[in-house]
Design an enzyme around this catalytic site. Structure first.
Site, mmCIF file in Angstrom:
data_model
loop_
_atom_site.group_PDB
_atom_site.id
_atom_site.type_symbol
_atom_site.label_atom_id
_atom_site.label_comp_id
_atom_site.label_asym_id
_atom_site.label_seq_id
_atom_site.Cartn_x
_atom_site.Cartn_y
_atom_site.Cartn_z
ATOM 1 N N LYS A 38 0.867 -1.176 0.000
ATOM 2 C CA LYS A 38 0.000 0.000 0.000
ATOM 3 C C LYS A 38 0.904 1.227 0.000
ATOM 4 O O LYS A 38 1.497 1.585 1.020
ATOM 5 C CB LYS A 38 -0.932 0.013 1.216
ATOM 6 C CG LYS A 38 -1.920 1.171 1.153
ATOM 7 C CD LYS A 38 -2.972 1.068 2.218
ATOM 8 C CE LYS A 38 -4.081 2.087 2.041
ATOM 9 N NZ LYS A 38 -3.658 3.442 1.749
ATOM 10 N N CYS B 169 29.792 30.373 18.071
ATOM 11 C CA CYS B 169 30.706 31.522 18.016
ATOM 12 C C CYS B 169 30.166 32.741 18.763
ATOM 13 O O CYS B 169 30.822 33.774 18.813
ATOM 14 C CB CYS B 169 31.018 31.888 16.572
ATOM 15 S SG CYS B 169 29.635 32.650 15.708
HETATM 16 S S1 IVH Z 1 -6.346 -0.411 -5.063
HETATM 17 C C1 IVH Z 1 -10.995 1.140 -5.058
HETATM 18 N N1 IVH Z 1 -3.837 -0.835 -4.579
HETATM 19 O O1 IVH Z 1 -4.875 3.453 -1.137
HETATM 20 C C2 IVH Z 1 -9.639 1.549 -4.638
HETATM 21 N N2 IVH Z 1 -4.799 1.185 -3.791
HETATM 22 O O2 IVH Z 1 -7.022 3.576 0.830
HETATM 23 C C3 IVH Z 1 -8.693 0.544 -5.140
HETATM 24 N N3 IVH Z 1 -3.217 2.653 -2.632
HETATM 25 O O3 IVH Z 1 -7.017 5.507 -2.970
HETATM 26 C C4 IVH Z 1 -7.353 0.955 -4.807
HETATM 27 N N4 IVH Z 1 -1.459 1.353 -2.857
HETATM 28 O O4 IVH Z 1 -4.524 5.708 -3.436
HETATM 29 C C5 IVH Z 1 -4.866 0.007 -4.428
HETATM 30 N N5 IVH Z 1 -1.597 -1.351 -4.230
HETATM 31 C C6 IVH Z 1 -2.630 -0.514 -4.103
HETATM 32 C C7 IVH Z 1 -2.496 0.721 -3.434
HETATM 33 C C8 IVH Z 1 -3.612 1.546 -3.296
HETATM 34 C C9 IVH Z 1 -1.904 2.498 -2.386
HETATM 35 C C10 IVH Z 1 -4.025 3.808 -2.201
HETATM 36 C C11 IVH Z 1 -4.922 4.377 -3.269
HETATM 37 C C12 IVH Z 1 -6.310 4.352 -2.683
HETATM 38 C C13 IVH Z 1 -6.039 4.232 -1.221
HETATM 39 C C14 IVH Z 1 -7.180 3.559 -0.536
#
Ligand code: IVH
Length: 671
Positions: A114, A406
């Site tokens: 994430k 200083c």
């Molecule tokens: S999938 C329907 N995959 O996390 C949303 N999101 O808390 C599907 N994010 O808005 C998102 N890494 O900005 C997905 N590997 C990942 C992610 C990811 C970061 C963020 C993204 C999203 C937020 C949700």
């Protein structure tokens, strides 16, 4: 306080907070604090319509739109994810899925990282990038195509004529974040709280040169509305994105059942601090596309995915005292000396308080129990005091009036937050940091002159110290006896030091320029300057416009460099160094301009000549050799054994040449 006054206060605080956040990317309130105060204001205004004011921050809709960005509606909304904390909540997630699907066998999941950045939707038409949009309120976002184009991971053209939305996360790598913040502090600006804010602010620049300076990255992890038959799994989708040209797609692991997911997330947690970028957890997705469709979405987000959040990297400890630190440019910053505490994977005993403005705002005091955070996993910082635990006799910290080293009276330049020691030539702390930088491995590389010796030679012998400023390094040879007497260094090591100093006189121009310690000029910029201008004299005389014309140098850096060379004391420093015999090796003028504007990357084994030789020819013909492939690369010259650079070239659609084809481009008689 009466209601009217409270409303006025909240409006002022929130307006300022929003301004700091959006215009200067300097959040002053945490998201939670902001939300709480915003809610209080909304309630008060509802109860007291007599105080209605159209300029109240509550009248702005959603995430305070910044003027200057066009809005665009997403083909498919950009939803959010439910959070799961701890293994139990992951088990509950698995239970919910099985119940919904009416199954009790193991579900196949995909675990992804994430990324702690901001999501971006990229629209392609027939394979060409036509638009990049921020998440905005989920339905409509801001069009930031010009900024997205500065991100080298974002292909401008896909390998297939796809039409539709590709989604992913924009982020800033930790090393870039650290460097950027260091530069900001040196310039008296507030550092960013975390890479996410820096990235988010970077994407919302009206001037894409400023975005480019932040060197943002992009990881693709999904699609929105799209006119193609999609793979039948999330892992297949990720592979497909890779083939389309998203070299940097999300890392992922296929897991059979939730137990495997749990062990995988535990493993990722241990890897967290070794990653080059920030993650705040894992995203767990049902792998099968058919099951995803069956599960569908709630209003908030997909039922088939959850964000598994890692515990935040904060800890409590006692602040023993607040010290002050003097940097190379004289900026004085407060530092917290802490009782050692384990946070974010390391033991921390010092943490930054950034600057005195922030210290005053946070009102952190000696004796306080404080929250320490490793911001973006890197620089430990004091978030704030725990007021309940404050000793009764504590007093606010008083900003120093004089340099702790200083004792010169400190100054605060108009318009700057930074407190500075103006004694540029005499403050031992500033001189020491300048010398330390100058002799560093990446600068003049003088072996045998370490931090300890430098501090010592600046103080001893008391009647006439061995070092007084940067040029005085080159007078050390005439004081060999004193060096011998002072150190327990033997004859041989003293001679080695003297030889190393002598040898440093003819370092390449790029190293010399870096060694000067010009604000915002790191190794890379120094190398760019040396390559483009070739002589020290030409760099000294370059106009801000000429500097700005260099591909990787932004307007602000250009101006900073230009101004630096025009300051008398810097000019004097360079003259003094030349005077004592420093003679940087300058590049020769190009012999031709056949390669002007072209960038070459050599990879694999070359048969007829070495890579160094080939790069020298490129420079002779006014071209630019580079070490890595990007969208700015014109040609990749690949020999046998070429690996990732060749693959990258193919992904980005960069033209690949054989050694023979490269030779044909060279003017006759070159080889
Ligand atoms: S999938 C329907 N995959 O996390 C949303 N999101 O808390 C599907 N994010 O808005 C998102 N890494 O900005 C997905 N590997 C990942 C992610 C990811 C970061 C963020 C993204 C999203 C937020 C949700």
């Amino acid at each position: 306080m009466d209601v009217g006054a409270r409303i006025a206060e909240l409006r002022q605080v929130l307006t300022r907070a929003a301004e700091l956040y959006y215009q200067y990317e300097q959040p002053e309130l945490s998201d939670t604090e902001y939300d709480l105060q915003f809610r209080e204001l909304v309630e008060l205004e509802e109860q007291h319509p007599e105080f209605n004011d159209p300029s109240s921050p509550t009248h702005r809709v959603g995430a305070a739109p910044v003027e200057g960005f066009e809005q665009h509606r997403h083909g498919v909304p950009m939803l959010s994810l439910d959070n799961a904390f701890g293994a139990e909540e992951l088990l509950a997630f698995d239970e919910r899925i099985k119940r919904f699907l009416g199954r009790d066998d193991k579900i196949e999941y995909l675990v992804e990282l994430k990324y702690d950045g901001l999501s971006l939707s990229l629209t392609y038409e027939n394979g060409a990038l036509v638009r990049a949009t921020t998440r905005g309120d989920g339905t409509t976002g801001e069009v930031v195509t010009h900024n997205a184009k500065t991100i080298r991971d974002i292909p401008l053209r896909l390998s297939e004529p796809i039409s539709g939305e590709v989604r992913g996360e924009v982020l800033m790598f930790k090393d870039i974040f650290e460097k950027l913040n260091k530069e900001r502090v040196e310039k008296g600006q507030n550092p960013f709280v975390n890479p996410r804010n820096a990235a988010s602010g970077g994407m919302r620049q009206l001037d894409d040169k400023l975005t480019a300076e932040r060197r943002l990255r992009f990881f693709a992890y999904g699609v929105g509305a799209i006119e193609s038959a999609l793979p039948d799994s999330q892992s297949g989708l990720m592979d497909w994105l890779g083939k389309l040209g998203f070299a940097r797609r999300s890392q992922f692991w296929v897991c059979q059942g939730i137990q495997e997911v749990i062990s995988r997330t535990e493993e990722v947690l241990t890897l967290r601090s070794s990653l080059d970028f920030g993650i705040d957890g894992c995203v767990v997705k049902v792998n099968s596309s058919a099951l995803q469709n069956e599960l569908g979405n709630t209003a908030r987000g997909p039922r088939w995915a959850t964000a598994y959040k890692f515990p935040s990297e904060q800890a409590f400890t006692k602040l023993v005292e607040i010290g002050a630190q003097v940097g190379r440019t004289g900026v004085v910053t407060p530092v917290a000396h802490l009782e050692p505490v384990f946070v974010g994977g390391v033991t921390v005993s010092r943490a930054t308080l950034h600057n005195y403005g922030e210290l005053e705002r946070k009102d952190v005091r000696a004796g306080d129990t404080v929250i320490v955070q490793r911001a973006g996993d890197v620089i430990p910082e004091v978030v704030g005091p725990v007021l309940d635990k404050r000793p009764a006799d504590s007093t606010p910290h008083i900003q120093p009036t004089h340099c702790p080293i200083c004792e010169t009276e400190l100054v605060q330049e108009a318009g700057y937050i930074a407190l500075r020691c103006p004694n540029k030539k005499g403050c031992p702390a500033q001189i020491a940091s300048k010398i330390i930088h100058f002799v560093g491995r990446k600068a003049m590389d003088i072996d045998g002159l370490g931090e300890k010796q430098i501090v010592r030679y600046l103080a001893e012998p008391a009647e006439r110290p061995l070092l007084t400023d940067v040029p005085s390094i080159y007078a050390l040879h005439s004081r060999k006896e004193e060096l011998l007497a002072l150190d327990r260094m033997g004859e041989q090591s003293t001679q080695n030091l003297i030889d190393a100093i002598e040898a440093s006189k003819t370092r390449p121009l790029a190293r010399f320029v870096f060694a000067l310690g010009i604000p915002l000029v790191g190794e890379r910029t120094a190398a760019d300057l040396a390559r483009e201008f070739r002589t020290l004299q030409a760099i000294r005389e370059a106009s801000a416009e000429e500097l700005d014309d260099i591909q990787d140098i932004g307007a602000r850096t250009a101006e900073e460099i230009h101004d630096w060379f025009r300051e008398e004391e810097n000019s004097d420093l360079i003259d003094a160094l030349l005077q004592v015999g420093v003679d940087p090796v300058e590049g020769e003028a190009p012999k031709g301009d056949q390669f002007a504007g072209l960038t070459f990357v050599f990879t694999g084994k070359l048969e007829q000549f070495t890579r160094e030789q080939a790069e020298a020819w490129v420079m002779d013909l006014a071209g630019k050799p580079a070490g890595s492939v990007s969208k700015n690369t014109t040609y990749v010259v690949a020999g046998p054994g070429a690996g990732s650079k060749l693959a990258k070239a193919e992904q980005l659609g960069v033209q690949v040449l054989t050694e023979g084809q490269f030779v044909e481009m060279l003017p006759e008689g070159t080889i």
